[in-house]
Design a protein around this motif. Structure first.
Motif, short mmCIF file in Angstrom:
data_model
loop_
_atom_site.label_atom_id
_atom_site.label_comp_id
_atom_site.label_asym_id
_atom_site.label_seq_id
_atom_site.Cartn_x
_atom_site.Cartn_y
_atom_site.Cartn_z
N MET A 1 48.46 31.37 34.13
CA MET A 1 47.47 32.28 33.60
C MET A 1 46.60 32.78 34.76
O MET A 1 46.08 31.98 35.53
CB MET A 1 46.63 31.55 32.56
N PRO A 2 46.43 34.10 34.88
CA PRO A 2 45.65 34.63 36.01
C PRO A 2 44.16 34.33 35.84
O PRO A 2 43.64 34.26 34.73
CB PRO A 2 45.90 36.14 35.94
N LYS A 3 43.51 34.14 36.98
CA LYS A 3 42.07 33.93 36.98
C LYS A 3 41.39 35.26 36.63
O LYS A 3 41.77 36.32 37.13
CB LYS A 3 41.62 33.46 38.34
N VAL A 4 40.38 35.20 35.80
CA VAL A 4 39.61 36.38 35.41
C VAL A 4 38.26 36.31 36.11
O VAL A 4 37.55 35.31 36.01
CB VAL A 4 39.44 36.46 33.88
N VAL A 5 37.92 37.38 36.82
CA VAL A 5 36.65 37.47 37.52
C VAL A 5 35.84 38.60 36.91
O VAL A 5 36.35 39.70 36.72
CB VAL A 5 36.89 37.75 39.03
#
Length: 127
Positions: A1-5
């Protein structure tokens, strides 16, 4: 799961509602709908689609700059206008600001949340 910034540039003022100005995830920056507000949340140029579009695109530039991006990275936009009558001024300002770059775009006639606003732009940029 990609990191959300989340991205919330200080110069844009506080969001009126509980959201971020943008989020970066999976190689894209997803910008919230931008409207022509100053840092104190006053409507810029009420009823003027050209000036509001310029102000909105400046907000988009500020948000993208936080991620090291610029308008050339915009790949898609959804535009909300209060009337088809504002499209000529909107399109002129859009072309003036984006130049030869032409992101994919959809346009929707809709009511906007604050009196005096005639344009809102939600966009996606490739990082």
């Amino acid at each position: 799961m990609p990191k959300v910034v989340t991205i919330n540039p200080a110069g844009l003022g506080e969001a009126l509602f509980p959201y971020s100005q943008a989020t970066r995830a999976g190689g894209f920056v997803f910008l919230a709908g931008q409207v022509a507000l100053d840092a104190q949340n006053n409507v810029i140029a009420p009823g003027d689609a050209y000036q509001q579009t310029e102000a909105i695109i400046e907000r988009i530039r500020v948000i993208l700059a936080e991620s090291g991006l610029d308008l050339e990275n915009v790949v898609s936009a959804t535009v909300f206008v209060t009337s088809l009558d504002v499209l000529p001024d909107f399109n002129r300002a859009w072309a003036d600001c984006f130049g030869a770059h032409r992101p994919a775009r959809a346009t929707v006639v809709a009511g906007l949340l604050l009196d005096g606003l005639v344009v809102e732009v939600q966009s996606i940029a490739a990082a």
